[in-house]
Design a protein around this motif. Structure first.
Motif, PDB file in Angstrom:
ATOM      1  N   LEU A 138       5.784 -12.432   5.329  1.00 24.71           N
ATOM      2  CA  LEU A 138       4.962 -11.266   5.619  1.00 24.71           C
ATOM      3  C   LEU A 138       4.270 -11.492   6.951  1.00 24.71           C
ATOM      4  CD1 LEU A 138       3.785  -8.523   4.244  1.00 24.71           C
ATOM      5  CD2 LEU A 138       1.671  -9.854   4.330  1.00 24.71           C
ATOM      6  N   GLU A 193       1.423 -10.753   9.391  1.00 26.09           N
ATOM      7  CA  GLU A 193       0.069 -10.242   9.591  1.00 26.09           C
ATOM      8  C   GLU A 193      -0.418 -10.750  10.945  1.00 26.09           C
ATOM      9  OE1 GLU A 193      -2.560  -8.536   8.915  1.00 26.09           O
ATOM     10  OE2 GLU A 193      -1.827  -7.434   7.188  1.00 26.09           O
ATOM     11  N   SER A 213       3.346  -5.810   8.190  1.00 27.46           N
ATOM     12  CA  SER A 213       2.128  -5.388   7.509  1.00 27.46           C
ATOM     13  C   SER A 213       1.913  -3.889   7.683  1.00 27.46           C
ATOM     14  CB  SER A 213       0.931  -6.161   8.051  1.00 27.46           C
ATOM     15  OG  SER A 213       0.808  -5.935   9.444  1.00 27.46           O
ATOM     16  N   LYS A 242      -4.718  -2.811   2.758  1.00 27.07           N
ATOM     17  CA  LYS A 242      -3.643  -3.781   2.896  1.00 27.07           C
ATOM     18  C   LYS A 242      -3.200  -4.323   1.535  1.00 27.07           C
ATOM     19  CE  LYS A 242      -4.328  -5.259   7.642  1.00 27.07           C
ATOM     20  NZ  LYS A 242      -2.910  -5.167   8.026  1.00 27.07           N
TER      21      LYS A 242
END
Length: 377
Positions: free
Chosen positions: A219, A221, A162, A202
């Protein structure tokens, strides 16, 4: 199976040929640069080591090391100030200001950078929040995608890091930890303005990945939402302030990125009470499975959530066993964790957190050897 197939099979809650392995695929499953260099030398590999995260002192895992260790993932770390900090040195203290305006410092006696100045600490109004110089992710954030291509392999699964830390964590760093928690009670309008700006940044990063066709299997995060004993705030407060923003961010990732991204969510500590909410928000993967924290019993977690969550981590305790145990204790713990978490897939082996500077090489070798000995289904 190749690494990508292996991880995707486990993420679909089926058993691959062996338990997938991640070391160095993210800034929460990484390895200290000094331990990495010792391991690299042990394996007969030469050359300088890049740093992917100066704040934590984490090494970039090169392709040759991934091959020797049978690692199943490739991590992509955006070109940010925590990766390439604009450092200044004064009186033995290294300092840099990141894209968000946060000042970080590391004395020569320390292994890590810590927040030294929060740019929104004196903000009084939403106008002050609006006036802050918020970062704008640009093509420069993706520059290393091409330069690091030689270390990636299409046969491994791709993890995209991220931009910045989690929504809550960024808010505490921008505002100051105590002040932001106070804002949630006494000045929620200001607190929400900060959270919304972080969410916007973001989403702009996700747009950037999509525009440049960066493939994303996973992804990463995260937000540290708990201490070792309890949540940092109530479940009701999570639902009010963070749940809607997590939900919107995760939905945006799935809408924009390809091929079919999974959401890897990191939170240390006693996170168990929030797992139903996080699942509803859209996570697929929970990390680090800190089983030394209150309520984080791995047998119970696997039983209750193993059909919907992949446990990425929890392979060996990084607070006590890995740095201070004997090699046979490390091996015993690794075997026990695999025995509990591996059945029916939904498990990627990684240490509970980054392999730190105080971990002896013999224990790292014991961890890897125990994984290799016990990973076959």
């Amino acid at each position: 199976m190749n690494g990508r197939q292996r991880v995707l099979t486990s993420l679909s809650h089926q058993e691959p040929d062996r338990v997938p392995l991640d070391i160095g695929g993210s800034i929460v499953t990484g390895i200290d640069k000094n331990v990495y260099n010792a391991w690299k030398s042990y394996l007969g590999l030469n050359g300088s080591t890049q740093i992917v995260d100066h704040i934590q002192g984490l090494a970039f895992m090169e392709g040759a090391m991934k091959g020797k260790l049978h690692i199943d993932v490739d991590g992509f770390f955006p070109n940010s100030h925590r990766k390439h900090p604009p450092l200044t040195l004064q009186n033995g203290v290294l300092t840099f200001r990141d894209e968000w305006g946060i000042v970080w410092r590391k004395p020569s006696s320390s292994l890590y950078f810590d927040v030294a100045q929060s740019p929104l600490q004196h903000a009084q109004s939403v106008h002050d929040i609006e006036s802050h110089h918020w970062p704008k992710p640009s093509k420069a954030a993706l520059n290393d995608w091409e330069t690091e291509a030689e270390h990636r392999d299409s046969r491994r699964l791709t993890i995209i890091e991220s931009f910045g830390s989690g929504i809550f964590e960024m808010a505490t760093r921008l505002r100051g930890y105590e002040q932001f928690l106070t804002d949630l009670f006494l000045n929620p309008t200001l607190a929400e303005a900060i959270l919304d700006h972080i969410l916007q940044v973001k989403m702009e990063y996700i747009d950037l990945l999509a525009q440049h066709h960066i493939p994303c299997d996973v992804l990463r995060e995260g937000d540290d939402l708990a201490t070792q004993q309890s949540l940092l705030f109530s479940q009701q407060m999570y639902r009010a302030y963070l749940f809607p923003r997590h939900r919107d961010l995760f939905a945006y990732v799935r809408k924009k990125l390809f091929p079919n991204p999974k959401i890897f969510f990191h939170s240390c500590g006693a996170i168990a009470p929030l797992l139903p909410d996080l699942i509803e928000a859209g996570i697929d993967i929970i990390n680090p499975v800190q089983f030394s924290a209150s309520g984080m019993n791995v047998e119970q977690l696997k039983k209750e959530f193993g059909d919907v969550l992949t446990f990425w981590g929890g392979g060996v305790d990084t607070q006590a066993t890995l740095p201070y145990g004997q090699p046979d204790q490390v091996k015993e713990e690794v075997k026990r964790q695999i025995d509990i978490l591996a059945p029916n897939g939904g498990f990627v082996f990684a240490a509970v957190h980054n392999i730190q500077n105080d971990v002896p090489l013999q224990n790292v070798l014991a961890m890897w050897e125990a994984w290799e000995e016990n990973s076959r289904y």
